[in-house]
Design a protein around this motif. Sequence first.
Motif, PDB file in Angstrom:
ATOM      1  N   THR A 105     -44.937  -8.506 -39.354  1.00  0.00           N
ATOM      2  CA  THR A 105     -44.300  -9.677 -39.963  1.00  0.00           C
ATOM      3  C   THR A 105     -43.914 -10.716 -38.911  1.00  0.00           C
ATOM      4  OG1 THR A 105     -43.390  -8.246 -41.683  1.00  0.00           O
ATOM      5  CG2 THR A 105     -42.383 -10.423 -41.444  1.00  0.00           C
ATOM      6  N   SER A 389     -42.259  -3.448 -38.425  1.00  0.00           N
ATOM      7  CA  SER A 389     -41.653  -4.601 -39.099  1.00  0.00           C
ATOM      8  C   SER A 389     -40.466  -4.187 -39.947  1.00  0.00           C
ATOM      9  CB  SER A 389     -42.688  -5.306 -39.976  1.00  0.00           C
ATOM     10  OG  SER A 389     -43.612  -6.026 -39.191  1.00  0.00           O
ATOM     11  N   ASP A 397     -40.559  -8.551 -46.754  1.00  0.00           N
ATOM     12  CA  ASP A 397     -41.886  -9.146 -46.583  1.00  0.00           C
ATOM     13  C   ASP A 397     -42.891  -8.394 -47.458  1.00  0.00           C
ATOM     14  OD1 ASP A 397     -44.243 -10.323 -45.807  1.00  0.00           O
ATOM     15  OD2 ASP A 397     -44.315  -9.317 -43.848  1.00  0.00           O
TER      16      ASP A 397
END
Length: 429
Positions: A105, A389, A397
């Motif tokens: 991300t 991430s 996300d």
Amino acid sequence: MSTSTHILSTMPNSITVDVAIIGAGPSGAIAASLLHQQGKRVLVIEKQYFPRFSIGESLLPCCMQFIEEAGMLEALNAAGFQHKNGAAFRRNGTYTTFDFTDKFTPGPGTTFQVQRASFDKLLADTAQSQGVEIRYGETVEAIDLTENPRLTVRNETGELYQIDAKFVLDASGFGRVLPRLLDLESPSCLPSRSAIFTHVEDNISDPSFDRNKILISVHPEHKDIWYWLIPFSHGRCSLGVVARPELLAHLEGTLEQQLLQMISEEPTLKVLLANAKVVQECATLKGYSANVSRLATDKFALLGNAGEFLDPVFSSGVTIAMQSASMAAKCLTKQLNGETVDWQADYSAPLMQGVNTFRTYVQAWYDGRFQEVIFYENPNHRIKQMISSILAGYAWDTNNPFVKDSERRLNMVVELCKNNTPIPELEEG
């Protein structure tokens, strides 16, 4: 203890504001700053006096974007906190790391490890310098939602006064003021666990010890007992152990003796901390996981731990707090500007997307599935980036398959790891 900012009063014992915020911790300070930027009249009520001790000391990189959004990044960067670029895990001699700059991300990949007493005060002081009024040593005693929210507050001298607001944000953390006053408490789906923790002068001489990462160590016999070691600047660390209460029941002596006994059961940690000296009275937190029946209405919203607290294992608490503050401030600005806001669809549901992602990995950590992935010897680089991430806080996300479809994707990788099968490339989206 408050700024010289004056808020219009309708009567001597009544104050009128746009937004009343309960709590001046990270979620309260960030929300107050963001709303003040939009020209809203905000008053923050804080029961304690800052600085005050709190846990949740290893920030995640995702936090940095909210700190910047609130205009607090310059102050944070200048504060001298310990740099953090990832997380390290150790189990039965196996050591592995996640580099948060090598993630799926976009967004910041580094952050800080902080003593929360000074960190929380820095955020609150910065909000005050921007013009936010914070009243310390005051307690919310009651709330009336019959019309616009009305809070009854007890001030430093014991006198009661009222705050009439268009909206209330509960940023009271483990105090969980509105859940108690409005009977919103709901059982957590996570088993009860306890933590014992302190700060130490660590005196670590091992040159391989990486002070830029939190170290999470697993008990050699009980995979659901784990230890945190969070390096601070100036040679100190936060040290703690987490376990189910029955697994700590055999411990005797003071909390410090109990913690040191648990440390002695993890060989590598015992050696690493052989010269450590406890510099703060040990404390314990029991049955900390919490939930609520409702996160928000058109009159109030719960931020961070006031709404739901999962577990400290992946340091998600402050990230969820700041994420909720940013999301709530955006929704509330729209509502105060006369736009229609669906608090379930616009706030609660999107916030819970990330909370539930973290929940997937917390539950899988304790039942051992996620540990199989973390300690797998030959990880697929792209999948490790996706997991990195999430560990860096980017649990909202939905472009990340391990967020969008967290349980199924995780279970797929767990089976491949168990069978020692090469992990294929994973399509995204």
